[in-house]
Structure formats: structure tokens, C-alpha cells
Write a protein that holds these residues in place. Structure first.
Motif, PDB file in Angstrom:
ATOM      1  N   TYR A  19       7.457  -0.039   2.840  1.00 11.15           N
ATOM      2  CA  TYR A  19       6.005   0.121   2.617  1.00 11.15           C
ATOM      3  C   TYR A  19       5.250  -1.204   2.563  1.00 11.15           C
ATOM      4  CZ  TYR A  19       1.638   2.086   0.997  1.00 11.15           C
ATOM      5  OH  TYR A  19       0.319   2.446   0.897  1.00 11.15           O
ATOM      6  N   TYR A  62      -3.670   6.797  -9.653  1.00 14.28           N
ATOM      7  CA  TYR A  62      -3.133   8.062  -9.136  1.00 14.28           C
ATOM      8  C   TYR A  62      -2.741   7.917  -7.663  1.00 14.28           C
ATOM      9  CZ  TYR A  62      -2.073  12.885  -8.477  1.00 14.28           C
ATOM     10  OH  TYR A  62      -1.374  14.036  -8.203  1.00 14.28           O
ATOM     11  N   ALA A  63      -1.584   8.505  -7.310  1.00 15.34           N
ATOM     12  CA  ALA A  63      -0.979   8.308  -5.976  1.00 15.34           C
ATOM     13  C   ALA A  63      -0.732   6.799  -5.844  1.00 15.34           C
ATOM     14  CB  ALA A  63      -1.868   8.838  -4.860  1.00 15.34           C
ATOM     15  N   ASP A  84       2.751   9.450  -9.047  1.00 17.25           N
ATOM     16  CA  ASP A  84       2.911   9.660  -7.604  1.00 17.25           C
ATOM     17  C   ASP A  84       3.919  10.788  -7.404  1.00 17.25           C
ATOM     18  OD1 ASP A  84       2.269   7.601  -4.984  1.00 17.25           O
ATOM     19  OD2 ASP A  84       3.827   9.123  -4.694  1.00 17.25           O
ATOM     20  N   ILE A  85       3.783  11.519  -6.293  1.00 16.84           N
ATOM     21  CA  ILE A  85       4.749  12.601  -6.054  1.00 16.84           C
ATOM     22  C   ILE A  85       6.058  12.083  -5.455  1.00 16.84           C
ATOM     23  CG2 ILE A  85       3.516  14.812  -5.838  1.00 16.84           C
ATOM     24  CD1 ILE A  85       3.851  13.535  -2.691  1.00 16.84           C
ATOM     25  N   GLY A 137      -6.118   5.005  -4.549  1.00 15.00           N
ATOM     26  CA  GLY A 137      -6.177   3.985  -3.493  1.00 15.00           C
ATOM     27  C   GLY A 137      -5.488   4.481  -2.233  1.00 15.00           C
ATOM     28  N   LEU A 138      -6.269   4.802  -1.225  1.00 16.76           N
ATOM     29  CA  LEU A 138      -5.783   5.222   0.104  1.00 16.76           C
ATOM     30  C   LEU A 138      -4.883   6.454   0.050  1.00 16.76           C
ATOM     31  CD1 LEU A 138      -5.074   1.688   1.672  1.00 16.76           C
ATOM     32  CD2 LEU A 138      -7.178   3.045   1.735  1.00 16.76           C
TER      33      LEU A 138
HETATM   34  C1  LIG Z   1      -1.004   5.549   1.547  1.00 18.36           C
HETATM   35  S1  LIG Z   1      -0.115   5.655   0.066  1.00 18.36           S
HETATM   36  C2  LIG Z   1      -1.135   4.692  -1.030  1.00 18.36           C
HETATM   37  C3  LIG Z   1      -0.357   4.078  -2.154  1.00 18.36           C
HETATM   38  C4  LIG Z   1      -1.116   3.095  -3.048  1.00 18.36           C
HETATM   39  N1  LIG Z   1      -2.158   3.745  -3.813  1.00 18.36           N
HETATM   40  C5  LIG Z   1      -1.679   1.929  -2.251  1.00 18.36           C
HETATM   41  O1  LIG Z   1      -2.894   1.713  -2.322  1.00 18.36           O
HETATM   42  O2  LIG Z   1      -0.904   1.245  -1.607  1.00 18.36           O
HETATM   43  C6  LIG Z   1      -0.427   7.311  -0.456  1.00 18.36           C
HETATM   44  C7  LIG Z   1       0.383   7.743  -1.690  1.00 18.36           C
HETATM   45  O3  LIG Z   1      -0.068   9.042  -2.086  1.00 18.36           O
HETATM   46  C8  LIG Z   1       1.042   9.735  -2.635  1.00 18.36           C
HETATM   47  N2  LIG Z   1       0.685  11.170  -2.688  1.00 18.36           N
HETATM   48  C9  LIG Z   1       0.457  12.019  -1.670  1.00 18.36           C
HETATM   49  N3  LIG Z   1       0.124  13.240  -2.139  1.00 18.36           N
HETATM   50  C10 LIG Z   1       0.123  13.152  -3.498  1.00 18.36           C
HETATM   51  C11 LIG Z   1      -0.156  14.076  -4.561  1.00 18.36           C
HETATM   52  N4  LIG Z   1      -0.486  15.344  -4.336  1.00 18.36           N
HETATM   53  N5  LIG Z   1      -0.069  13.622  -5.832  1.00 18.36           N
HETATM   54  C12 LIG Z   1       0.296  12.336  -6.089  1.00 18.36           C
HETATM   55  N6  LIG Z   1       0.579  11.432  -5.135  1.00 18.36           N
HETATM   56  C13 LIG Z   1       0.487  11.831  -3.849  1.00 18.36           C
HETATM   57  C14 LIG Z   1       2.166   9.371  -1.684  1.00 18.36           C
HETATM   58  O4  LIG Z   1       3.446   9.630  -2.212  1.00 18.36           O
HETATM   59  C15 LIG Z   1       1.884   7.875  -1.454  1.00 18.36           C
HETATM   60  O5  LIG Z   1       2.586   7.061  -2.362  1.00 18.36           O
END
Ligand SMILES: C[S@@+](CC[C@H](N)C(=O)[O-])C[C@H]1O[C@@H](n2cnc3c(N)ncnc32)[C@H](O)[C@@H]1O
Length: 282
Positions: A19, A62-63, A84-85, A137-138
Motif C-alpha cells: 500500500y 475511519y477506514a 478499518d474492515i 481519508g479516501l
Molecule cells: C483507499 S484506502 C484509504 C486508507 C487511508 N484512509 C488513507 O488515507 O490512506 C480505503 C480503506 O477503506 C477501508 N474500507 C472499505 N470499506 C470499509 C468499511 N465499510 N468500513 C471500514 N473501512 C472500510 C479499506 O479496507 C481501506 O483500508
């Protein structure tokens, strides 16, 4: 967990090892981090200050992925909870938090989904409530139901002062369709196809403002980053425009009544201002 969320979990588990490995990924994280830090005052959060007497300032990331938002805003808060999931993303997050010197009670992440029908009891305790700021974030374009996401995160903010911040992309739908086509022609072992994890190909300001207002947030704010985000995928260079949306949780009904009462009192005190000889004047 819905099939779509499960697909996200699996895809981000697979992606976690690489990542943060590419220069474009570092640059993207840096762009978001710089934008958040430069616009810290604009976000309207009551950040921690040296003379604050130990006030706790709480961030919900979150996430959270591997922790890009936590790294950007960590210096201005005192307690951070990541969710995060993807268990592999959470593992990476916690490794990074630990090696940066954070104790788990100061900053750590857990596997969880606030968007499922039944939220796990682990996330219902006081440690996951009353945040000063919650940030996605994203991650927003990866959620099945954006309105539910805003509702569930808003509930976890401090009423009246808690701020919800979402960093995501302006619409890129034509781009996404082209990318899907290209991927079918040139499948990449290096960077997997993530298009099946994307539910929304970006958001407009109008869509975001409506989502915020319907979700019980006030003082909507919007900022578009001047520089494009550039992603070097196997199928080619992709460009996205990043926005930051923010809004403050509305007061509860009781809070509104208290504010109204306070403003009435202030008005009356103004009308009954003291004369220089100590008598009340008008
Ligand atoms: C593009 S990454 C962004 C990660 C981080 N916030 C960043 O800015 O680098 C998206 C993240 O969303 C998480 N995600 C997707 N669906 C989710 C959900 N329903 N609840 C929590 N996390 C989730 C994914 O596992 C992933 O780690």
C-alpha cells in the motif's frame, strides 16, 4: 458483512503489503497530509494546545488503512482511534503507530465496520464515542451507503463541536469506465484491479453538501486541492481531483434550547446594562 464490504476487506488485505511502497502513493499521502495541516484552522476543530491543561482531543480515523490521516493529524490531538474492515491494514496501522512511539491507549486501530446493520458491541463503548474530529481519508467512494456512513460517524461526534471531515475525489466516472476496459486488456499482477471495490466514482460539492445537511451537520465547508493526484497504475497514469469536505455536528435539542436561553439572557443583560453610578440603565 455485505458481499461488497467483504470484497473490500479481501482486496485491501491483499493490497496492504504494497500500500505504501510506490512513490506516487507517498506523494498522494503527502498531498492529503499537507492540505489537512495547512487548513487546520479552517477545519474548526478545538485542537490541543500546550496551555490546554491536559484537555483530551479525540480523533476517529475511519477506514484508516495504514494510518495516513493519523500521521497527518496526530500531532494536534491526544487520543486516536482507527477503524478499518481489513485486518491486514489494521495490523500495518498498529505496527506503524507502535514504532512511532504511540502507546495503544493513545493511538491504535481495530477491525470493525460502522456501516453494518449490527455494529459490534466492541465499538459501542465510550472509547468510540464523543470525538472532536472524525475523518474518512479516501475511503468514502468505497462505501456502499454514503448517507449511512455520515449518519453513523456523526453520531460519534461531540454534539455542537465535533467535526466530520471527508477527503475524496471529484467525479471520475468516464475515467473509471475507461480504466475497467483497459484493465481487461492489460491485467496487472503489480497493482491489482480495485474497480470492484469502488461504489461511487467521485462526488460533487452539491452531493456532499446535501449528504452533510441530511446527516445532521452544520457549517458545511468545501475545498478543492489545486494539484491533481496522480496515480501510476499498470494501465496508465490516472489523475484525480481531491476535495476536502467538513461540517460540524448540530447541537442536540437540549443544546439548542440551552443556546436560545443563553442568547436571551445575554440580550436582557445588554438591555439592563449598569449606569456608571451602579444603577441599572436601559
Ligand atoms: C483507499 S484506502 C484509504 C486508507 C487511508 N484512509 C488513507 O488515507 O490512506 C480505503 C480503506 O477503506 C477501508 N474500507 C472499505 N470499506 C470499509 C468499511 N465499510 N468500513 C471500514 N473501512 C472500510 C479499506 O479496507 C481501506 O483500508
Amino acid at each position: 458483512m455485505s458481499a461488497f464490504t467483504e470484497a473490500n476487506r479481501k482486496a485491501f488485505n491483499d493490497l496492504s503489503a504494497s500500500y505504501n511502497s510506490k512513490p506516487w502513493q507517498h506523494k498522494l499521502s503527502q498531498q492529503v497530509s499537507d492540505a489537512l495541516q495547512q487548513r487546520r484552522d479552517w477545519l474548526g476543530v478545538r485542537w490541543t494546545k500546550a496551555d490546554d491543561g491536559g484537555r483530551d482531543v479525540r480523533l476517529l480515523d475511519y477506514a484508516c488503512g495504514t494510518g495516513a490521516i493519523t500521521k497527518a493529524l496526530g500531532p494536534y490531538v491526544t487520543t486516536i482511534r482507527g477503524i478499518d474492515i481489513s485486518e491486514s491494514m489494521v495490523e500495518k496501522y498498529n505496527e506503524a503507530a507502535q514504532s512511532s512511539g504511540l502507546k495503544p491507549e493513545q493511538g491504535s486501530a481495530v477491525v470493525g465496520d460502522l456501516l453494518s446493520e449490527q455494529v459490534s458491541p466492541q465499538l459501542s463503548g465510550p472509547d468510540y464515542q464523543l470525538f472532536d474530529i472524525a475523518v474518512i481519508g479516501l475511503g468514502f467512494h468505497h462505501f456502499e451507503d454514503p448517507a449511512l456512513a455520515i449518519k453513523r460517524l456523526t453520531e460519534r461526534l461531540k454534539p455542537e463541536t465535533g467535526v466530520l471531515v471527508i477527503i475524496d475525489f471529484l467525479p471520475f466516472s468516464d475515467e473509471l469506465a475507461r480504466e475497467r476496459e483497459q484493465r481487461q486488456q492489460t491485467p496487472s499482477a503489480d497493482f491489482p484491479d480495485m474497480s470492484h471495490t469502488i461504489k461511487h466514482s467521485g462526488f460533487t460539492r452539491e452531493q456532499m453538501q446535501k449528504l452533510y445537511e441530511d446527516g445532521g451537520l452544520e457549517d458545511f465547508g468545501w475545498h478543492v486541492l489545486p494539484d491533481l493526484a496522480v496515480m501510476e497504475l499498470k494501465s496508465g497514469t490516472k489523475e484525480r481531483t481531491i476535495f476536502i469536505a467538513k461540517g460540524r455536528r448540530s447541537p442536540t435539542s437540549w443544546g439548542k434550547l440551552r443556546n436560545w436561553f443563553g442568547s436571551m439572557q445575554a440580550q436582557m443583560a445588554g438591555q439592563l446594562s449598569l449606569e456608571p453610578d451602579g444603577r441599572y440603565g436601559s
